[in-house]
Structures are given as C-alpha cells and as structure tokens.
Design a protein around this motif. Structure first.
Motif, PDB file in Angstrom:
ATOM      1  N   LYS A  51       0.808  -1.203   0.000  1.00 36.76           N
ATOM      2  CA  LYS A  51       0.000   0.000   0.000  1.00 36.76           C
ATOM      3  C   LYS A  51       0.850   1.266   0.000  1.00 36.76           C
ATOM      4  O   LYS A  51       0.382   2.324  -0.391  1.00 36.76           O
ATOM      5  CB  LYS A  51      -0.976  -0.003   1.173  1.00 36.76           C
ATOM      6  N   VAL A  52       2.102   1.155   0.385  1.00 34.29           N
ATOM      7  CA  VAL A  52       3.014   2.305   0.360  1.00 34.29           C
ATOM      8  C   VAL A  52       3.168   2.830  -1.067  1.00 34.29           C
ATOM      9  O   VAL A  52       3.320   4.027  -1.286  1.00 34.29           O
ATOM     10  CB  VAL A  52       4.382   1.918   0.961  1.00 34.29           C
ATOM     11  N   GLY A  53       3.086   1.940  -2.046  1.00 34.63           N
ATOM     12  CA  GLY A  53       3.233   2.342  -3.444  1.00 34.63           C
ATOM     13  C   GLY A  53       2.117   3.240  -3.931  1.00 34.63           C
ATOM     14  O   GLY A  53       2.267   3.925  -4.942  1.00 34.63           O
ATOM     15  N   ASP A  54       0.985   3.286  -3.230  1.00 24.62           N
ATOM     16  CA  ASP A  54      -0.129   4.146  -3.608  1.00 24.62           C
ATOM     17  C   ASP A  54       0.003   5.556  -3.050  1.00 24.62           C
ATOM     18  O   ASP A  54      -0.836   6.402  -3.323  1.00 24.62           O
ATOM     19  CB  ASP A  54      -1.454   3.537  -3.133  1.00 24.62           C
ATOM     20  N   VAL A  55       1.028   5.800  -2.240  1.00 26.93           N
ATOM     21  CA  VAL A  55       1.221   7.106  -1.608  1.00 26.93           C
ATOM     22  C   VAL A  55       2.383   7.817  -2.297  1.00 26.93           C
ATOM     23  O   VAL A  55       3.511   7.333  -2.300  1.00 26.93           O
ATOM     24  CB  VAL A  55       1.505   6.947  -0.093  1.00 26.93           C
ATOM     25  N   ARG A  81       5.302   7.066   4.763  1.00 23.24           N
ATOM     26  CA  ARG A  81       4.339   6.790   3.688  1.00 23.24           C
ATOM     27  C   ARG A  81       3.325   5.727   4.117  1.00 23.24           C
ATOM     28  O   ARG A  81       2.141   5.828   3.814  1.00 23.24           O
ATOM     29  CB  ARG A  81       5.062   6.332   2.422  1.00 23.24           C
ATOM     30  N   ARG A  82       3.784   4.710   4.834  1.00 23.67           N
ATOM     31  CA  ARG A  82       2.874   3.671   5.335  1.00 23.67           C
ATOM     32  C   ARG A  82       1.875   4.281   6.325  1.00 23.67           C
ATOM     33  O   ARG A  82       0.690   3.963   6.303  1.00 23.67           O
ATOM     34  CB  ARG A  82       3.647   2.536   5.977  1.00 23.67           C
ATOM     35  N   ALA A  83       2.353   5.175   7.190  1.00 29.82           N
ATOM     36  CA  ALA A  83       1.457   5.841   8.144  1.00 29.82           C
ATOM     37  C   ALA A  83       0.432   6.702   7.406  1.00 29.82           C
ATOM     38  O   ALA A  83      -0.731   6.776   7.808  1.00 29.82           O
ATOM     39  CB  ALA A  83       2.266   6.685   9.129  1.00 29.82           C
ATOM     40  N   ALA A  84       0.854   7.340   6.302  1.00 32.68           N
ATOM     41  CA  ALA A  84      -0.079   8.130   5.497  1.00 32.68           C
ATOM     42  C   ALA A  84      -1.117   7.220   4.850  1.00 32.68           C
ATOM     43  O   ALA A  84      -2.305   7.557   4.794  1.00 32.68           O
ATOM     44  CB  ALA A  84       0.683   8.922   4.437  1.00 32.68           C
ATOM     45  N   ALA A  85      -0.703   6.074   4.363  1.00 31.97           N
ATOM     46  CA  ALA A  85      -1.646   5.123   3.767  1.00 31.97           C
ATOM     47  C   ALA A  85      -2.644   4.628   4.812  1.00 31.97           C
ATOM     48  O   ALA A  85      -3.816   4.406   4.493  1.00 31.97           O
ATOM     49  CB  ALA A  85      -0.896   3.945   3.150  1.00 31.97           C
ATOM     50  N   ASP A  86      -2.208   4.474   6.053  1.00 30.36           N
ATOM     51  CA  ASP A  86      -3.113   4.065   7.127  1.00 30.36           C
ATOM     52  C   ASP A  86      -4.190   5.119   7.385  1.00 30.36           C
ATOM     53  O   ASP A  86      -5.259   4.801   7.889  1.00 30.36           O
ATOM     54  CB  ASP A  86      -2.338   3.800   8.420  1.00 30.36           C
ATOM     55  N   LYS A  87      -3.903   6.373   7.033  1.00 25.76           N
ATOM     56  CA  LYS A  87      -4.885   7.454   7.183  1.00 25.76           C
ATOM     57  C   LYS A  87      -5.684   7.666   5.902  1.00 25.76           C
ATOM     58  O   LYS A  87      -6.329   8.694   5.738  1.00 25.76           O
ATOM     59  CB  LYS A  87      -4.174   8.751   7.571  1.00 25.76           C
TER      60      LYS A  87
END
Length: 127
Positions: free
Chosen positions: A36-40, A83-89
């Motif tokens: 999911k990091v790749g989507d950010v 970026r992973r934390a942003a995807a979590d939001k």
C-alpha cells in the motif's frame, strides 16, 4: 502379467488425482498492507503537490539501529514508514517536512532516523 502392469499403473495414477487445496503461510491482507506504500506519492524538497489537497494529519517514520552489528538507521526507511502511516490514514500523498539522522548513541539506539510530514489527499490527478 500383460494386464497386471497397466492395471497397477492406472491404480497408482488414480491415487494421485484428487481434490487438493493449496495452503500458504502468506496472508493476502499482509501482502496488500506491504504494497500500500506504493499508492502514496512522496513530496519532498522541490517536488510539491500541484492543485488543491486536503490535509489528513501529521505522520512520522522512525528507524533505529539497535545493536552495533545491525543495519544503520536509514532516512529512506524512515520515509517509507511515514508513507505507510499516510496510507493508514487513507491518504494518497505525504509531504515530508523534515528528516533527521541522529548518530548520537543512546541506551536504546546506536543511530536513529526520523522523518515527519503531512498526510494529504490530492483532489486532482498528479503527474
């Protein structure tokens, strides 16, 4: 004898046919979570978002080198964790405000890397 060999082969081969299920230790959700990091989209320095966006909140990523023989803390890894934390939001972008590499040893970490930014949702397509 001439019927015994083909009959035994047929029985042997039919024993291998059946309903088999594939079981794996890989979890589909874990794979989706990993990628999911790749989507950010990462915005840093001169690369800033174009057009309007909504701020979802602050995010951070931190890495720590626990022992002398471990891999050193990395700003790249800290950015990826942000970026992973942003995807979590449910954000599709992160504007990195500051990254810091701390090479001073503490009782918990030999070196540390920290990145702080804003999780954003862009309302237009980015290039």
């Amino acid at each position: 004898m001439k019927y015994l060999l083909p009959a035994s082969l047929i029985i042997l081969l039919s024993a291998c046919a059946g309903e088999y299920a594939f079981n794996s230790n890989l979890d589909g959700e874990a794979i989706n979570d990993y990628f999911k990091v790749g989507d950010v989209t990462l915005y840093e320095g001169s690369i800033q978002p174009k057009g309007p966006y909504e701020i979802k909140g602050l995010v951070e990523g931190e890495t720590c080198q626990i022992g002398e023989s471990d891999a050193p803390a990395s700003i790249v890894e800290a950015r990826t964790l942000a970026r992973r934390a942003a995807a979590d939001k449910q954000a599709n972008g992160v504007v990195i405000k500051n990254c810091l590499l701390i090479e001073e040893s503490t009782p918990n970490c030999v070196t540390r890397a920290l990145c702080v930014g804003q999780a954003i949702v862009t309302t237009t397509a980015q290039e």
